[in-house]
Design an enzyme around this catalytic site. Sequence first.
Site, short mmCIF file in Angstrom:
data_model
loop_
_atom_site.label_atom_id
_atom_site.label_comp_id
_atom_site.label_asym_id
_atom_site.label_seq_id
_atom_site.Cartn_x
_atom_site.Cartn_y
_atom_site.Cartn_z
N HIS A 167 44.32 38.61 39.22
CA HIS A 167 45.77 38.42 39.29
C HIS A 167 46.12 37.20 38.44
O HIS A 167 45.75 36.07 38.80
CB HIS A 167 46.23 38.25 40.74
CG HIS A 167 46.05 39.49 41.55
ND1 HIS A 167 45.58 39.50 42.84
CD2 HIS A 167 46.26 40.78 41.23
CE1 HIS A 167 45.52 40.74 43.29
NE2 HIS A 167 45.93 41.54 42.32
N GLU A 170 47.28 33.63 39.43
CA GLU A 170 46.46 32.85 40.39
C GLU A 170 45.53 31.93 39.61
O GLU A 170 44.31 32.07 39.61
CB GLU A 170 45.74 33.81 41.33
CG GLU A 170 46.74 34.61 42.16
CD GLU A 170 46.17 35.82 42.88
OE1 GLU A 170 46.95 36.60 43.43
OE2 GLU A 170 44.94 36.00 42.92
N HIS A 259 40.56 34.49 44.03
CA HIS A 259 42.00 34.73 44.02
C HIS A 259 42.78 33.52 44.54
O HIS A 259 42.21 32.52 44.98
CB HIS A 259 42.34 35.92 44.93
CG HIS A 259 42.01 37.26 44.36
ND1 HIS A 259 42.95 38.11 43.85
CD2 HIS A 259 40.81 37.90 44.21
CE1 HIS A 259 42.37 39.22 43.43
NE2 HIS A 259 41.08 39.12 43.63
N GLU A 334 40.15 33.26 48.78
CA GLU A 334 41.58 32.98 48.59
C GLU A 334 41.86 31.48 48.68
O GLU A 334 41.50 30.83 49.66
CB GLU A 334 42.39 33.69 49.68
CG GLU A 334 42.35 35.20 49.61
CD GLU A 334 43.22 35.76 48.51
OE1 GLU A 334 43.16 36.98 48.29
OE2 GLU A 334 43.94 34.98 47.84
C1 GEM Z 1 44.49 40.50 47.86
S1 GEM Z 1 43.10 41.17 48.61
C2 GEM Z 1 43.79 41.90 49.98
C3 GEM Z 1 42.73 42.06 50.97
N1 GEM Z 1 43.29 42.53 52.19
C4 GEM Z 1 42.50 42.80 53.22
N2 GEM Z 1 43.07 43.07 54.38
N3 GEM Z 1 41.19 42.77 53.05
C5 GEM Z 1 45.22 41.58 47.09
O1 GEM Z 1 44.72 42.02 46.06
O2 GEM Z 1 46.30 41.99 47.57
C6 GEM Z 1 43.99 39.41 46.99
C7 GEM Z 1 45.07 38.64 46.34
O3 GEM Z 1 46.07 39.22 45.93
O4 GEM Z 1 44.92 37.44 46.22
ZN ZN Z 2 44.99 37.88 43.91
#
Ligand code: GEM
Ligand code: ZN
Length: 374
Positions: A167, A170, A259, A334
Amino acid sequence: MQIRSDFDSGNIQVLDASDPSRVRLAIRKDFASDHFQWFHFLADGLTPGQTHCFSLENARQSSYPLAWSGYQAVASYDGEDWFRVPTTFDDGGLHVELLAEQAQARFAYFEPYSRARHAQLLVKALALPSVELLACGSSLQGRELPLLHVRGTASAPRKIWLIAQQHPGEHMAEWYMEGLIERLAKDDEELRCLLAQADLYLIPHMNPDGAFLGNLRTNAAGRDLNRAWQAPSASESPEVLFVQQQMATHGVDCFLDIHGDEEIPYVFTAGCEGNPGFTPRLDALEQEFRQRLMAVGEFQVEHGYPRDEPGQANLALACNWVGQTYDCLAYTVEMPFKDHDLSPDPRTGWNGARSKRLARDVLSVLAVMAGKLR
Ligand code: GEM
Ligand code: ZN
């Protein structure tokens, strides 16, 4: 006053800059997408000693509008030292204030990581004796996608993959990769222990087009790369296709997808608990990784995404697809656009330096766990 965004990761639209005390702006949408949240612009013509307010009037329609609550924008006079500035959010948008000390300042959603710094990072990495350029993919707009191989000393090493910034907005993700690569240069005891058991496979930046364009979420085709892993295509998501081909060639024993998160003011991980192939072995590895990271770094497990129900994981996400395909420990890591509220820094919030430190801490955890990955 002049407002500019015609540079790497620039994103802003000027609505009315005639009143320097209240400049009316809007965030531009991601290329070929309805997503928007990332902003980065330069204001020239500030009056030192005067408070200037920049209002991003469409913030309420952004991809993650709840994320503006408790958020503070970052500003910099020199492009190096970034600090948080007073920011409020209401029906009129996101209002960013600066009591100017100089005539020019940059503003952004997070401390930007530039393409020029990426190039310097690669030079630094490839100067290390253990690092080689294993392969190089290409983004849709032709930007390089280097795959770095950090050669350990094991005859049959575990293969630990880290990819960053699928992304593009980020930016903390490539700061993380800078911290990882800089630690490789330190050659400390823990690192030697890790590289005695494992090789590393690094993609420092997965989405260079999106980052350069000032996108939050998508690549140059408007695709969210973290939703492309079940069916990547050369025409829309060549970045993912390249990585999957390299994984098939070299193998995977552990995977970390780096991320940033807009809403949650903490560092956290999302695992593979919803994968059909999730096993007690992988569950134990996930728990040990989390416990060890909490002991050494800015990390916590109380706040994060809702856990997926068994068998309900979305395998289009990198973490889930790699974890399922290679039956390995796989995490989405994250970092916050805001701050890590267990150890807040009022001046900077979460920033590049703390992202770099997290990478060093994760390497320490991997050094202890490398022998347990299979
Ligand atoms: C997220 S990853 C989402 C993961 N969700 C669950 N419940 N495991 C995305 O891609 O939406 C990563 C991000 O955007 O930072
Ligand atoms: Zn992301």
